[in-house]
Design a protein around this motif. Structure first.
Motif, mmCIF file in Angstrom:
data_model
loop_
_atom_site.group_PDB
_atom_site.id
_atom_site.type_symbol
_atom_site.label_atom_id
_atom_site.label_comp_id
_atom_site.label_asym_id
_atom_site.label_seq_id
_atom_site.Cartn_x
_atom_site.Cartn_y
_atom_site.Cartn_z
ATOM 1 N N LEU A 183 68.142 35.567 38.098
ATOM 2 C CA LEU A 183 66.963 34.585 38.068
ATOM 3 C C LEU A 183 65.656 35.134 37.422
ATOM 4 C CD1 LEU A 183 67.691 33.275 41.902
ATOM 5 C CD2 LEU A 183 68.382 32.475 39.670
ATOM 6 N N THR A 184 65.141 34.550 36.655
ATOM 7 C CA THR A 184 63.861 34.994 36.046
ATOM 8 C C THR A 184 62.582 34.049 36.022
ATOM 9 O OG1 THR A 184 65.005 36.366 34.502
ATOM 10 C CG2 THR A 184 62.827 35.830 33.868
ATOM 11 N N VAL A 185 61.670 34.478 36.592
ATOM 12 C CA VAL A 185 60.417 33.857 36.983
ATOM 13 C C VAL A 185 59.528 34.313 35.657
ATOM 14 C CG1 VAL A 185 58.423 33.392 38.207
ATOM 15 C CG2 VAL A 185 60.720 33.234 39.356
ATOM 16 N N SER A 186 58.958 33.356 35.186
ATOM 17 C CA SER A 186 58.077 33.640 33.962
ATOM 18 C C SER A 186 56.663 33.016 34.174
ATOM 19 C CB SER A 186 58.602 32.943 32.682
ATOM 20 O OG SER A 186 57.831 33.103 31.604
ATOM 21 N N THR A 187 55.615 33.792 34.032
ATOM 22 C CA THR A 187 54.296 33.504 34.031
ATOM 23 C C THR A 187 53.286 33.875 33.019
ATOM 24 O OG1 THR A 187 52.486 33.661 35.619
ATOM 25 C CG2 THR A 187 53.896 35.750 35.491
ATOM 26 N N VAL A 188 52.208 33.049 32.958
ATOM 27 C CA VAL A 188 51.275 33.558 31.919
ATOM 28 C C VAL A 188 50.368 34.604 32.630
ATOM 29 C CG1 VAL A 188 50.625 31.088 31.207
ATOM 30 C CG2 VAL A 188 49.666 31.956 33.149
ATOM 31 N N GLY A 189 50.705 35.137 33.845
ATOM 32 C CA GLY A 189 49.944 36.044 34.440
ATOM 33 C C GLY A 189 49.138 35.737 35.574
ATOM 34 N N LEU A 190 49.627 34.928 36.484
ATOM 35 C CA LEU A 190 48.629 34.388 37.696
ATOM 36 C C LEU A 190 48.728 35.778 38.776
ATOM 37 C CD1 LEU A 190 49.488 30.739 38.124
ATOM 38 C CD2 LEU A 190 47.542 31.831 37.144
ATOM 39 N N VAL A 191 47.900 36.400 38.752
ATOM 40 C CA VAL A 191 47.904 37.554 39.362
ATOM 41 C C VAL A 191 48.241 37.551 41.126
ATOM 42 C CG1 VAL A 191 46.275 39.577 40.340
ATOM 43 C CG2 VAL A 191 46.815 39.231 37.872
ATOM 44 N N PRO A 192 47.702 36.568 41.554
ATOM 45 C CA PRO A 192 47.884 36.388 43.025
ATOM 46 C C PRO A 192 49.342 35.924 43.316
ATOM 47 C CG PRO A 192 45.809 35.252 42.321
ATOM 48 C CD PRO A 192 46.366 35.793 41.128
ATOM 49 N N GLY A 193 49.926 34.960 42.305
ATOM 50 C CA GLY A 193 51.325 34.845 42.259
ATOM 51 C C GLY A 193 52.217 36.002 42.137
ATOM 52 N N ASP A 215 41.951 41.899 25.308
ATOM 53 C CA ASP A 215 41.302 40.752 25.937
ATOM 54 C C ASP A 215 40.714 39.405 25.136
ATOM 55 O OD1 ASP A 215 42.001 41.289 28.746
ATOM 56 O OD2 ASP A 215 40.747 42.963 28.721
ATOM 57 N N ALA A 216 40.014 40.054 23.948
ATOM 58 C CA ALA A 216 39.407 39.214 23.032
ATOM 59 C C ALA A 216 40.454 37.932 22.501
ATOM 60 C CB ALA A 216 38.625 39.982 21.951
ATOM 61 N N LEU A 217 41.411 38.451 22.149
ATOM 62 C CA LEU A 217 42.571 37.677 21.549
ATOM 63 C C LEU A 217 43.261 36.760 22.618
ATOM 64 C CD1 LEU A 217 44.071 36.489 18.929
ATOM 65 C CD2 LEU A 217 45.625 38.792 19.441
ATOM 66 N N ARG A 218 43.493 37.896 23.630
ATOM 67 C CA ARG A 218 44.357 36.986 24.760
ATOM 68 C C ARG A 218 43.480 35.744 25.367
ATOM 69 N NH1 ARG A 218 46.906 37.413 30.178
ATOM 70 N NH2 ARG A 218 49.295 36.556 29.592
ATOM 71 N N ASP A 219 42.341 36.057 25.562
ATOM 72 C CA ASP A 219 41.399 34.944 26.088
ATOM 73 C C ASP A 219 41.461 33.741 25.390
ATOM 74 O OD1 ASP A 219 40.397 36.703 28.024
ATOM 75 O OD2 ASP A 219 38.331 36.957 27.129
ATOM 76 N N ARG A 220 41.617 33.831 23.977
ATOM 77 C CA ARG A 220 41.695 32.623 23.196
ATOM 78 C C ARG A 220 43.376 32.046 23.163
ATOM 79 N NH1 ARG A 220 41.757 32.925 17.593
ATOM 80 N NH2 ARG A 220 41.801 35.007 17.451
ATOM 81 N N LEU A 221 44.238 32.939 23.164
ATOM 82 C CA LEU A 221 45.656 32.387 23.350
ATOM 83 C C LEU A 221 46.101 31.823 24.765
ATOM 84 C CD1 LEU A 221 47.355 35.124 20.959
ATOM 85 C CD2 LEU A 221 46.659 32.647 20.329
ATOM 86 N N VAL A 222 45.944 32.723 25.513
ATOM 87 C CA VAL A 222 46.147 32.177 26.968
ATOM 88 C C VAL A 222 44.973 32.401 27.736
ATOM 89 C CG1 VAL A 222 47.777 33.244 28.788
ATOM 90 C CG2 VAL A 222 48.362 33.646 26.688
ATOM 91 N N PRO A 223 44.533 30.873 27.800
ATOM 92 C CA PRO A 223 43.155 31.140 28.683
ATOM 93 C C PRO A 223 42.950 31.837 30.036
ATOM 94 C CG PRO A 223 43.280 29.020 27.498
ATOM 95 C CD PRO A 223 44.615 29.862 27.400
ATOM 96 N N MET A 224 44.050 31.561 30.842
ATOM 97 C CA MET A 224 44.318 32.408 32.155
ATOM 98 C C MET A 224 43.691 33.751 32.059
ATOM 99 S SD MET A 224 44.177 31.659 35.131
ATOM 100 C CE MET A 224 44.676 29.937 35.404
ATOM 101 N N ASN A 225 43.765 34.541 30.814
ATOM 102 C CA ASN A 225 43.293 35.650 30.785
ATOM 103 C C ASN A 225 41.892 35.814 31.050
ATOM 104 O OD1 ASN A 225 44.862 38.546 29.701
ATOM 105 N ND2 ASN A 225 42.667 38.203 28.547
ATOM 106 N N ARG A 226 41.076 34.870 30.846
ATOM 107 C CA ARG A 226 39.678 34.994 31.223
ATOM 108 C C ARG A 226 39.579 35.638 32.654
ATOM 109 N NH1 ARG A 226 38.408 29.804 27.762
ATOM 110 N NH2 ARG A 226 39.590 30.466 25.966
ATOM 111 N N ARG A 227 40.418 34.703 33.708
ATOM 112 C CA ARG A 227 40.265 34.940 35.095
ATOM 113 C C ARG A 227 41.132 36.247 35.253
ATOM 114 N NH1 ARG A 227 41.571 31.099 39.551
ATOM 115 N NH2 ARG A 227 41.039 29.353 38.170
#
Ligand code: SAH
Length: 343
Positions: A183-193, A215-227
């Motif tokens: 089983l594989t859970v995939s995430t954008v990177g929700l740290v608390p999860g 971070d500069a590029l990831r902020d744009r591609l995956v907005p959750m990176n800002r958090r």
């Protein structure tokens, strides 16, 4: 009325069967899970009970559309939910395994620029039963082969629907009999999860959709990176690996001229290598709302070689189902009944 037979606990099922012999609960539970049957198909039950249960335990997923590709080895379903929402499920048969990719939300709030589901916005969380039923539908369709792997990589962000997603993991493991290793859970990177996941007793595989390692590029591609920027994400992933002993995978959709240059591979290697992560390279699949192209096959192969030279295990993920819009990032449907996005 439950939304899905698979939303009932065993106790709730027992409560429907109080006027029946005690063994019925187990019989029906096994019928639903181990045998993946609808109540109407449980011919070992008396006819009247079968009919009653068929009404009391409705299917949550109505098949609105089903498409196949790769000579029948890839199947994509479009499901109608009770409230007119729609989600998709993809079944992929390989020589050595059968994988089902399930949705956890109708739509998604993560808003990744290049992802079709992100472009449609968030509608609602799926229930545990709606998630489990997707696997059951795939189990039925895969017969006589067994579904061996489940990836939570369909529509939605699994860790944003944590409780229902995790209850589905437990049900899939305990009652459908698919081991946690598969089983594989995939995430954008929700740290608390991810932190919560690290504390669970079932060690599942974790995939992080990285796509950029600055971070500069990831902020744009995956907005959750800002958090949750890369530093805290890397720390959290390291703790996950230490706690579970599972290998981390990193997903990277190669976007021409954006994140596919040698310097991008060098940044990726600096992120992945200390974590011992395996990198899955996916040539970006086209979506309506993102005009940038995926990298060419030649560039994809070069990127893989560059990573290997930098000491990172990397594989190119086959893009199954692109011609039926079933490939990574292409799952998107209108939510109003009667207007499927069928082309
Ligand atoms: N929200 C979770 C689960 C979805 S998984 C997550 O993001 O991990 C879907 C995978 O497909 C993710 O790795 C996602 O980044 C990737 N993806 C999204 N759009 C894509 C596209 N257009 N081409 C290739 N991969 C894409």
């Amino acid at each position: 009325m439950p939304r899905s037979a698979y939303d009932l606990s065993r106790e709730e099922l027992a409560a429907l069967l109080t006027d029946e012999p005690a063994y019925r609960t187990r019989q029906v539970w096994d019928g639903l899970h181990t045998r993946a049957l609808r109540p109407a198909e449980m011919t070992d039950l008396p006819l009247a009970l079968r009919q009653r249960l068929d009404e009391q335990l409705p299917a949550a997923l109505g098949e609105a559309d089903r498409r196949t590709a790769d000579g029948g080895d890839t199947v994509k379903w479009l499901w109608d939910l009770h409230d007119g929402r729609r989600v998709e499920t993809v079944l992929m048969a390989y020589p050595d395994r059968v994988t089902v990719c399930v949705s956890t939300q109708a739509g998604c709030a993560m808003a990744c620029a290049f992802c079709a589901t992100g472009q449609m916005g968030f509608d609602r969380h799926l229930t545990t039963g709606e998630i489990v039923e997707q696997v059951v539908a795939a189990v039925r369709a895969a017969k006589p082969r067994r579904v061996s792997n489940v990836v939570f990589m369909g529509m939605g962000e699994p860790l944003a629907n944590y409780d229902r997603m995790w209850a589905a993991v437990e049900r899939i493991h305990a009652d459908l009999g698919i081991s946690a290793r598969h089983l594989t859970v995939s995430t954008v990177g929700l740290v608390p999860g991810i932190r919560r996941l690290a504390g669970e007793s079932l060690p599942v595989n974790l995939a992080v959709s990285l796509h950029a390692a600055n971070d500069a590029l990831r902020d744009r591609l995956v907005p959750m990176n800002r958090r949750y920027p890369l530093g805290v994400l890397a720390e959290t992933c390291a703790a996950y690996v230490a706690a579970t002993g599972r290998r981390l995978s990193v997903e990277w959709a190669l976007i021409e001229g954006t994140n596919d240059r040698p310097s991008d591979m060098a940044e990726l290697a600096r992120f992945a290598r200390p974590l011992g992560a395996h990198v899955n390279l996916i040539p970006l699949n086209p979506t309506p709302g993102y005009p940038v192209r995926g990298s060419s096959p030649v560039r994809v192969a070069q990127a893989r070689d560059e990573l290997e030279r930098l000491g990172v295990n990397a594989t190119v993920r086959s893009t199954r189902g692109a011609e039926i819009d079933a490939a990574c990032g292409q799952l998107a449907v209108r939510t109003v009944v009667g207007t499927p996005r069928v082309r």
